[in-house]
Every structure is written in C-alpha cells, then in structure tokens.
Design an enzyme around this catalytic site. Structure first.
Site, short mmCIF file in Angstrom:
data_model
loop_
_atom_site.label_atom_id
_atom_site.label_comp_id
_atom_site.label_asym_id
_atom_site.label_seq_id
_atom_site.Cartn_x
_atom_site.Cartn_y
_atom_site.Cartn_z
N GLY A 14 0.84 -1.19 0.00
CA GLY A 14 0.00 0.00 0.00
C GLY A 14 0.87 1.24 0.00
O GLY A 14 2.02 1.22 -0.46
N GLY A 15 0.34 2.30 0.57
CA GLY A 15 1.05 3.57 0.59
C GLY A 15 2.39 3.48 1.30
O GLY A 15 3.28 4.32 1.09
N GLY B 59 22.90 11.83 -31.02
CA GLY B 59 22.49 12.52 -29.79
C GLY B 59 23.07 11.85 -28.56
O GLY B 59 23.37 12.52 -27.56
N ALA B 60 23.26 10.54 -28.66
CA ALA B 60 23.79 9.81 -27.51
C ALA B 60 25.22 10.27 -27.19
O ALA B 60 25.64 10.26 -26.04
CB ALA B 60 23.75 8.32 -27.77
C1 HXC Z 1 -2.37 -3.99 12.98
C2 HXC Z 1 -1.47 -5.91 12.13
C3 HXC Z 1 -1.41 -5.34 10.84
C4 HXC Z 1 -1.88 -4.01 10.70
C5 HXC Z 1 -0.64 -7.33 10.73
N1 HXC Z 1 -0.99 -7.13 11.99
N2 HXC Z 1 -0.89 -6.24 9.99
N3 HXC Z 1 -1.96 -5.23 13.18
N4 HXC Z 1 -2.31 -3.38 11.78
N5 HXC Z 1 -1.81 -3.40 9.51
C6 HXC Z 1 -0.84 -8.10 13.08
C7 HXC Z 1 -1.75 -9.29 12.96
O1 HXC Z 1 -2.99 -9.00 13.55
C8 HXC Z 1 -0.99 -10.34 13.75
O2 HXC Z 1 -1.18 -10.11 15.12
C9 HXC Z 1 0.45 -10.00 13.44
O3 HXC Z 1 0.47 -8.64 13.02
C10 HXC Z 1 1.04 -10.83 12.35
O4 HXC Z 1 0.15 -10.85 11.26
P1 HXC Z 1 -0.26 -12.20 10.52
O5 HXC Z 1 -1.39 -11.86 9.64
O6 HXC Z 1 -0.44 -13.29 11.51
O7 HXC Z 1 1.06 -12.48 9.70
P2 HXC Z 1 1.22 -13.00 8.24
O8 HXC Z 1 0.37 -14.20 8.00
O9 HXC Z 1 2.68 -13.12 8.02
O10 HXC Z 1 0.68 -11.84 7.30
C11 HXC Z 1 1.29 -10.59 7.27
C12 HXC Z 1 0.43 -9.59 6.49
C13 HXC Z 1 -0.99 -9.60 7.02
C14 HXC Z 1 0.45 -10.00 5.01
C15 HXC Z 1 1.12 -8.23 6.61
O11 HXC Z 1 -0.96 -9.46 8.42
C16 HXC Z 1 -1.83 -8.51 6.48
O12 HXC Z 1 -2.31 -8.61 5.34
N6 HXC Z 1 -2.02 -7.44 7.24
C17 HXC Z 1 -2.84 -6.36 6.87
C18 HXC Z 1 -2.15 -5.54 5.86
C19 HXC Z 1 -2.91 -4.29 5.55
O13 HXC Z 1 -3.99 -4.35 4.95
N7 HXC Z 1 -2.37 -3.15 6.01
C20 HXC Z 1 -2.95 -1.89 5.76
C21 HXC Z 1 -2.51 -1.54 4.36
S1 HXC Z 1 -2.94 0.07 3.94
P3 HXC Z 1 -1.06 -11.27 16.19
O14 HXC Z 1 -1.44 -10.62 17.46
O15 HXC Z 1 -1.98 -12.34 15.74
O16 HXC Z 1 0.36 -11.72 16.16
C22 HXC Z 1 -1.60 0.90 4.36
C23 HXC Z 1 -1.74 2.28 4.01
C24 HXC Z 1 -0.52 3.04 4.22
O17 HXC Z 1 -0.68 0.45 4.87
C25 HXC Z 1 -0.83 4.37 3.67
C26 HXC Z 1 0.28 5.29 3.73
C27 HXC Z 1 -0.10 6.53 3.03
#
Ligand code: HXC
Length: 510
Positions: free
Chosen positions: A169-170, A404-405
């Site tokens: 994402g971002g 040109g290069a």
């Molecule tokens: C809070 C999060 C988290 C998040 C993961 N965790 N992502 N907690 N916010 N964004 C936590 C999980 O709940 C879990 O907690 C632990 O981290 C590990 O995650 P798992 O899912 O068990 O690990 P894994 O299977 O390796 O998967 C990793 C992952 C997945 C692919 C990153 O967790 C995931 O898809 N997370 C969400 C990603 C997401 O949508 N992020 C927001 C994107 S938008 P526990 O307690 O069980 O250990 C964004 C915008 C940024 O980022 C914008 C900037 C401008």
C-alpha cells in the site's frame, strides 16, 4: 533505588522481547532475523544507542488500551558502520506485525530529524503490515510525516531502505523516495495493491512473490537496486555500500587507499576492443581493470543491463561509474537505461561523488515501443542529469559515440571536465553504413559505389581526431593508461568549483 533499577531492567527486558518468544520463533522459522538481530548485524559491535525504547501507542479502540508493548513495533537509534555514524530504524514484525502507529511514526521521524541536524545517513529496515489498522487516520498521518521528511532529506543525507518483509500500500512510498532499495529474496515484497485486489480488478492470477518480490523488482520494475538471498547477506552488503558514501551533502566520501598504484597500466586493455566494430565486448572488464583492486559495487545489475552503474574507488576516492554495455542491445540508450543512469548521476552529483563515464553507444533505441513509451522525455532525463551535474566529470570514449547519444553521455558540451578517447573511437553522427545510405541514396542500386563511399566516410569520420581537432575531446590515449589518466584527472579536479544559477528548482522532464 534498587527497586527502580530492577523496574528499569524489567521494562528493558519486556521491550527486547517485542511480541514474545513465540512470535520471535515464527520470525526465525521464516528465515528472517528479528529487528534487533538485524541491527546487530548492520552496525559495528556494541555501537548501537537505542532511543525511545519506552514509547507506547496511545490507541484505546479495539481493546488496544490493554495491549501495549514498549517500543511499539520499531527499534530506533544510532550507531556506527566501520566507525562512521548512521541513524537507523528497524521495524519489529513481532509487535503488531510491525504495523505503523502514530507513536511508531514519531519514533522514525525523531531519528530522521536528528540525522538531518548532525548530517548523517538514515537506514530503514522495513518489515511491516502497513498502517496500524486500529488507529486509522492517525496512522496515515504518521506515514505522511515520514514521507515529508524523506523528501526534505533527499539530496541532503543519504537514505537507504532495506525491505525485509511486507511493504504494501502507501507504505511503499517511503522507501521509494530514498536513494537505494535493497530487498531479500522470498521473504520481502513491495506492492501498491496485493494479489487479491489485483485478481478482483484485472483478473490476473499472481503470487505476492511474482507481483512484488525481490526478483520482480530487481529485474522487471527497477524499483529494487539489489536483491539478496537472506537477511545477513543483505545487511553485510549494505555495510559495503555505506563505505562508499559521504555522511551528507556537506562532506566528501571517505578516502580508503589501497595498495593499487594510481599509475598502474593494464596492457590487456589494448586488445579489449574487437577488430569488427559490430562485435560486442564486456564493458565490465574495463571497469574492473580500472578501479582500485578491481572492486566494483554494481547497482541494479539485473535491470536495463545495456547500461552499467555503480561505485568504485580511484586512488582511494569514491567514484560513480556509468558505462554503456555493448553486450546488451549493443549498448544503446533506451527508456529504462536512461532513467537508471539519470537517477544515479543525480545521486552522485548531490553527494559530491565524481562521475566517470565510459562511452560505447550506437545511439538511442528506435521503434514504436520506445517512442510511445516516451523515449524523448526519458532520454532527456539523462541529458538533464549530466548537464546540471557539477561534480568532476571524466569521460572515456572507448569506441562508438554516435548522434544525440554522444552529446548525452557526459560530452564536453555538457561541461565534461576531462574527455578522452581511445584511438579507435568513432565520434560521428552515425555509423558509416547508415550515413552513406542516406547521403548517397541515389546510388542504392550500385553496391560497389556505396562500399567505396562507406570506406571514404569511415576514413574521414570514424576516428577521434575530427572531434579532437575541435577540442571536443582533450586527448587520445592508449587503452592501457586509462586508470592512470583518470586518477591524474581526479587529482587535478580535487577542488573543482562550479555552481548552477539560483532557482527554486529545475524542471527535469519527469
Ligand atoms: C495492525 C497488524 C497489521 C496491521 C498485521 N498485523 N498487519 N496489526 N495493523 N496493519 C498483526 C496481525 O494481527 C498479527 O497479530 C500480526 O500482526 C502478524 O500478522 P499475521 O497476519 O499473523 O502475519 P502474516 O500471516 O505473516 O501476514 C502478514 C500480512 C498480514 C500480510 C502483513 O498481516 C496482512 O495482510 N495485514 C494487513 C495488511 C494491511 O492491509 N495493512 C494496511 C494496508 S494500507 P497477532 O497478534 O496475531 O500476532 C496501508 C496504508 C498506508 O498500509 C498508507 C500510507 C499513506
């Protein structure tokens, strides 16, 4: 007092454990080091000074008030790499998946601000699930605060990103604005939208690795500068890169003298160029035989291979090297290679690193794919980068410098300081065959006449002396003395001063 010390140690211990042993084991099982282990490998032993170990998030929604881990998912501070200061942040995937909260972002911003004040680079070790979902917009604000600092630091202090887990994402845009991105194969990925969204929108079936893994980004997109097999290799190579760089734009890169004599000759270079001008040769051989101890740190080796970029040293001084590679697409300039080299030249210029350019270029790549892709605009990036560049510029034309290069590749006209050519260099508008076919179009049916004209054109233009007669090149040198001549030129240029006119900023063709 004793109680307080015990409390302090207990708090520290809690912070060091991050998300707990179970999650640390899971991290190891995936072949990944933890945030703290990575810092240990990256920095000189015992030099890490940690900050903000006791910072906690302030979120109260979704049960988060009772779910706090000191440090809040990122380890920050400063230390040394080979005795030189560096600021670092390392995201801890065992704590809320390394997700970025408001407090987590504040920690990153704090080291970035301090790095700017003292003039030292920032290295970010990224391993994060992105925005902390429980915090919502507060987390987005935190990202933007980091982005703003990335931009303010650009060209002031080197910024290096290491992607060692998810970056989606971002969140990808902070690394994207730093100077170099390293990735680890099979355990890291970067994408703006993940495989599920891709499937829904474009109906493509793609894995996370294919979409945004280290191999995809180091070969296809060019987002990643270097891809490594594992965390340790990646961190050790980052230490190597660091040795080439100055701490900030106020300083020069460190001098590291080797036993390699500055006036070393290399007779084998006299036979590097094949007799047939259409036969390729490996430009890397020239680079390796020219730099100190044959030590060349190549950047983006698997992307746009028709141009080579990277760092080396000449008589101990860091130089940036840009070179056409005749082995790939005859070394022509196309969209990807122009962008690759332009960004590198601008990095060198921003950080006082002289640029050495080895030229063997038949021109820009023809075709609709290039024209529709905007080769005019993208080729102009490289022209612009060389033209605005004020650091010492040394250019060696080994063979072809056509059209040109020729102008673009750090020519005299773009304020090249020292422009030299090997005796067999051909500096011309184009190759003899192409030129004769245009000028003597009416002789198309008479191959013997065309051949005679081609030989005449070759004799007249396919040499370095026409350019030499105008002072466009300063000298024609023997290939074997290339290193010696570059080292002398660099010594002469040591105190070069050149400034561009004041302006808010230029308008590079983006
Ligand atoms: C809070 C999060 C988290 C998040 C993961 N965790 N992502 N907690 N916010 N964004 C936590 C999980 O709940 C879990 O907690 C632990 O981290 C590990 O995650 P798992 O899912 O068990 O690990 P894994 O299977 O390796 O998967 C990793 C992952 C997945 C692919 C990153 O967790 C995931 O898809 N997370 C969400 C990603 C997401 O949508 N992020 C927001 C994107 S938008 P526990 O307690 O069980 O250990 C964004 C915008 C940024 O980022 C914008 C900037 C401008």
């Amino acid at each position: 007092m004793h109680d307080i010390l015990e409390q302090l140690e207990a708090k520290r211990e809690l912070a060091r454990l991050g998300g707990g042993q179970k999650r640390i084991d899971a991290q190891h099982k995936r072949g990944k080091l933890t945030a703290r282990e990575r810092i240990e490998v990256l920095l000189d032993e015992g030099t890490f000074e940690e900050w903000d170990m006791f910072v906690e998030h302030r979120c109260v929604d979704f049960g988060m008030a009772d779910n706090k881990i000191p440090g809040d998912g990122v380890v920050t501070g400063y230390g040394m790499i080979n005795g030189r200061l560096v600021f670092v942040y390392s995201q801890d995937f065992t704590v809320f998946g390394g997700a970025l909260s408001e407090a987590h972002a504040e920690k990153i911003c704090k080291v970035m601000d301090q790095a700017m004040k003292v003039g030292a680079p920032v290295i970010g070790l990224n391993d994060s699930g992105g925005a902390r979902i429980q915090e919502g917009v507060a987390s987005l604000g935190g990202y933007a605060d980091v982005f703003q600092r990335n931009v303010m630091a650009s060209g002031v202090i080197p910024q290096i990103s290491m992607i060692m887990g998810p970056s989606a994402g971002g969140a990808v845009y902070s690394p994207a604005m730093t100077d170099f991105i390293f990735m680890v194969k099979d355990s890291s990925y970067m994408f703006v939208t993940g495989p599920e969204v891709v499937k829904t929108v474009t109906h493509e079936d793609v894995t996370a690795e294919e979409l945004g893994g280290a191999v995809s980004h180091s070969t296809k997109s060019g987002v990643c500068d270097l891809a490594f097999e594992n965390d340790v290799e990646a961190l050790q190579m980052l230490r190597r890169l660091y040795n080439y760089l100055p701490l900030s734009n106020r300083e020069k890169a460190p001098i590291r003298r080797s036993g390699d004599p500055a006036d070393r000759l290399d007779k084998s270079l006299d036979t590097l160029i094949p007799d047939n001008p259409n036969k390729p040769y490996d430009m890397k051989e020239l680079i390796v035989k020219t730099v100190d101890d044959g030590d060349f740190f190549e950047i983006q080796p698997e992307y746009a291979k028709n141009i080579i970029i990277g760092f080396g040293r000449m008589d101990g001084q860091t130089v940036g090297i840009v070179a056409n590679q005749p082995m790939v697409l005859a070394g022509c300039l196309d969209i990807k290679s122009s962008i690759k080299a332009a960004r590198f030249v601008r990095f060198c210029d921003a950080f006082n690193i002289p640029v050495i350019t080895f030229v063997d270029v038949p021109g820009f790549m023809p075709g609709t794919a290039q024209e529709y892709g905007g080769i005019i605009k993208h080729g102009a990036k490289l022209l612009y980068a060389y033209a605005e560049c004020t650091v010492p510029k040394i250019t060696v034309i080994t063979r072809k410098a056509y059209g040109g290069a020729y102008d673009v590749m750090s020519s005299k006209h773009l304020r090249g300081d020292v422009n030299i050519a090997w005796p067999n260099a051909e500096i011309a508008v184009m190759g003899a065959k192409g030129a004769v076919e245009i000028i003597f179009r009416e002789e198309k049916g008479h191959p013997e006449k065309l051949a005679a004209k081609e030989a005449e054109y070759k004799a007249r233009f396919a040499n370095p002396f026409v350019a030499g007669a105008r002072g466009f090149i300063d000298d024609v040198i023997l290939p074997n003395e290339t290193r010696k001549r570059i080292c002398r030129s660099l010594a002469m240029l040591k105190d070069k001063k050149l400034e561009n006119p004041w302006r808010k900023h230029g308008n590079i063709p983006l």
